[in-house]
Structure formats: C-alpha cells, structure tokens
Motif scaffolding. Structure first.
Motif, PDB file in Angstrom:
ATOM      1  N   UNK A   5     -24.580  -4.792 -15.133  1.00 45.64           N
ATOM      2  CA  UNK A   5     -23.280  -4.568 -14.458  1.00 45.64           C
ATOM      3  C   UNK A   5     -23.387  -3.398 -13.543  1.00 45.64           C
ATOM      4  N   UNK A   6     -23.836  -2.136 -14.439  1.00 46.46           N
ATOM      5  CA  UNK A   6     -23.929  -0.941 -13.688  1.00 46.46           C
ATOM      6  C   UNK A   6     -24.608  -1.020 -12.556  1.00 46.46           C
ATOM      7  N   UNK A   7     -25.892  -1.907 -12.450  1.00 47.76           N
ATOM      8  CA  UNK A   7     -26.867  -1.898 -11.412  1.00 47.76           C
ATOM      9  C   UNK A   7     -26.371  -2.603 -10.401  1.00 47.76           C
ATOM     10  N   UNK A   8     -25.412  -3.575 -10.723  1.00 44.41           N
ATOM     11  CA  UNK A   8     -24.966  -4.494  -9.730  1.00 44.41           C
ATOM     12  C   UNK A   8     -23.749  -3.487  -8.975  1.00 44.41           C
ATOM     13  N   UNK A   9     -22.984  -2.899  -9.889  1.00 42.81           N
ATOM     14  CA  UNK A   9     -22.139  -1.919  -9.183  1.00 42.81           C
ATOM     15  C   UNK A   9     -22.656  -1.018  -8.273  1.00 42.81           C
ATOM     16  N   UNK A  45     -21.309 -10.002 -12.377  1.00 43.62           N
ATOM     17  CA  UNK A  45     -22.493 -10.385 -12.803  1.00 43.62           C
ATOM     18  C   UNK A  45     -22.726 -11.676 -13.337  1.00 43.62           C
ATOM     19  N   UNK A  46     -21.486 -12.232 -13.777  1.00 44.23           N
ATOM     20  CA  UNK A  46     -21.111 -13.562 -14.237  1.00 44.23           C
ATOM     21  C   UNK A  46     -20.014 -14.053 -13.770  1.00 44.23           C
ATOM     22  N   UNK A  61     -22.491 -10.601  -6.239  1.00 45.82           N
ATOM     23  CA  UNK A  61     -22.969 -11.170  -7.460  1.00 45.82           C
ATOM     24  C   UNK A  61     -24.418 -11.468  -7.258  1.00 45.82           C
ATOM     25  N   UNK A  62     -25.206 -11.680  -8.218  1.00 46.20           N
ATOM     26  CA  UNK A  62     -26.542 -12.190  -8.293  1.00 46.20           C
ATOM     27  C   UNK A  62     -26.723 -13.500  -7.289  1.00 46.20           C
ATOM     28  N   UNK A  84     -18.650 -13.473   0.007  1.00 43.17           N
ATOM     29  CA  UNK A  84     -19.386 -13.135  -1.417  1.00 43.17           C
ATOM     30  C   UNK A  84     -20.655 -12.657  -0.706  1.00 43.17           C
ATOM     31  N   UNK A  85     -20.985 -11.572  -1.394  1.00 41.26           N
ATOM     32  CA  UNK A  85     -22.509 -11.010  -1.106  1.00 41.26           C
ATOM     33  C   UNK A  85     -23.202 -11.417  -2.427  1.00 41.26           C
ATOM     34  N   UNK A  86     -24.231 -12.260  -2.084  1.00 41.26           N
ATOM     35  CA  UNK A  86     -25.181 -12.536  -3.054  1.00 41.26           C
ATOM     36  C   UNK A  86     -26.520 -11.477  -2.890  1.00 41.26           C
ATOM     37  N   UNK A  87     -26.942 -10.789  -4.078  1.00 41.29           N
ATOM     38  CA  UNK A  87     -27.725 -10.031  -4.254  1.00 41.29           C
ATOM     39  C   UNK A  87     -29.305 -10.566  -4.920  1.00 41.29           C
ATOM     40  N   UNK A  88     -30.163 -10.242  -4.377  1.00 39.51           N
ATOM     41  CA  UNK A  88     -31.640 -10.585  -4.817  1.00 39.51           C
ATOM     42  C   UNK A  88     -32.601  -9.539  -4.433  1.00 39.51           C
TER      43      UNK A  88
END
Length: 105
Positions: A5-9, A45-46, A61-62, A84-88
């Motif tokens: 969660x912290x990494x996604x933040x 994250x979820x 989100x991922x 939505x921003x999807x991150x990979x």
C-alpha cells in the motif's frame, strides 16, 4: 500488505507530481491540484467499494486489479467524474469513465 500500500501511495504521488500537480495529504487518499481542478486520489491495492460522493476522483491500483475496480465503479454508477490509473512497474495507463447516458463521444 502495508508495504504494498505504501509503495502504491508513493507511486501515485509521483505520477501526479510528474504530471504537474501539487500533491497534499498523507496515506491512501490525497488531493492533487493543478490550475482550476482538484482531484481526490484514492489508492486501491485491492478493489474496494468506491466512495459515494465527490467531484473529480481518480483511483490508482495495480494493473492486475484495474478491471475489477472499473467494474465496481460502473456497477455503482457514482455521481462524480472518475478515472483509474493502473500501475505496472514504472509504467501506468489511464482508464476513463464511460460516457454518461445520452452524452456524445
């Protein structure tokens, strides 16, 4: 789960900062402002139930969770504009809300 969660933040804040927004607030929800607009950003994250209200909203989100987050938003049809921003890895993609009924594309 806290580290994820912290990494996604942090990734969400970095994306908005690189896009020229001023970011304020801590945790999984913050505000990103640029020019006339303020966007309420929520990291997910979820997949979770989306907030019931808001002006402009963006959910980060991922990539593996993006379709489920989108399905939940479409199903609940909230009364606000969203994306939505999807991150990979070091890449991201923006998924926009579908047009409102009766709106022309």
């Amino acid at each position: 789960m806290g580290t994820v969660s912290t990494q996604l933040d942090d990734e969400a804040r970095s994306i908005f900062t690189r896009l020229g927004y001023t970011v304020s607030g801590d945790g999984a929800e913050f505000t990103a402002e640029r020019d006339w607009k303020a966007v309420r950003v929520t990291t997910m994250p979820e997949p979770d139930d989306p907030p019931e209200s808001g002006g402009l909203r963006c959910f980060v989100t991922r990539r593996s969770q993006a379709n489920e987050v989108r399905r939940r938003l479409v199903r609940t049809d909230p009364d606000y504009d969203w994306a939505i921003i999807s991150v990979a890895n070091d890449d991201y993609e923006v998924v926009r809300a579908p047009p409102a009924a009766g709106a022309s594309a």
